[in-house]
Design a protein around this motif. Structure first.
Motif: not given
Length: 178
Positions: A26-51
């Motif tokens: 998407g082109w909508d790069d803003g923090e509050n953009g509709r594509i990023t889910g508004g304020l909720k967006g995909l802000c949490i990531i999971v990293l496996k095999h880190m230790f």
């Protein structure tokens, strides 16, 4: 009721995948953009095999804490280059070596997923598995037997305490004779 077959994709995972796809192209790069889910967006990531959780569990508590702090510091430093990190959670007992990173902006989370994908982790050359959190998966490992024993012990102690209490006269059963 849908059957839970191995490899079946949950609705939550489908939603995350759809948002991730829109966010990536998407082109909508803003923090509050509709594509990023508004304020909720995909802000949490999971990293496996880190230790290696088995190795950490075998160490003394103090040594294990030092290793977990080193992992947290390393992840924080790498992720902070991509955007502001709000919180890092390490699941020391999870056999997959899980670290969760919460960013303030979805774009930083997207960059982190791309950065970590395919990088060799510290565990026997396994590649780090970087994905967005699906919103439902709990990576906490519970000691069910220990928790059950602890609950039974607390309930027994509470029962003994109740049995030892003196009941005031106004609460005692009173029988009236006719």
């Amino acid at each position: 009721v849908k059957s839970r077959e191995k490899g079946a994709v949950s609705d939550a995972k489908r939603k995350v995948a759809r948002l991730a796809k829109l966010q990536a192209v998407g082109w909508d790069d803003g923090e509050n953009g509709r594509i990023t889910g508004g304020l909720k967006g995909l802000c949490i990531i999971v990293l496996k095999h880190m230790f290696n959780a088995r190795e950490v569990a075998q160490l003394e508590e103090e040594s294990g804490d030092i290793i977990m702090k080193e992992v947290e510091t390393k992840v924080w430093e790498e992720c902070e280059k991509l955007g502001h990190v709000e919180k890092i959670t390490i699941f020391a007992k999870n056999p997959s070596g899980v670290v969760i990173v919460k960013f303030t902006q979805p774009t930083a989370a997207s960059r982190a997923v791309e950065m970590y994908k395919g990088i060799k982790g510290p565990i026997e050359g396994k590649k780090i598995d970087a994905t967005f959190w699906d919103g439902v998966t709990d990576f906490t490992v519970h000691d069910e037997i220990g928790e059950k024993k602890e609950t039974e012990k607390r309930l027994d102690e509470f029962g003994k305490w109740l049995d030892g209490q003196e009941i005031p006269d106004e609460f005692k059963l009173q029988v009236q004779e006719s």
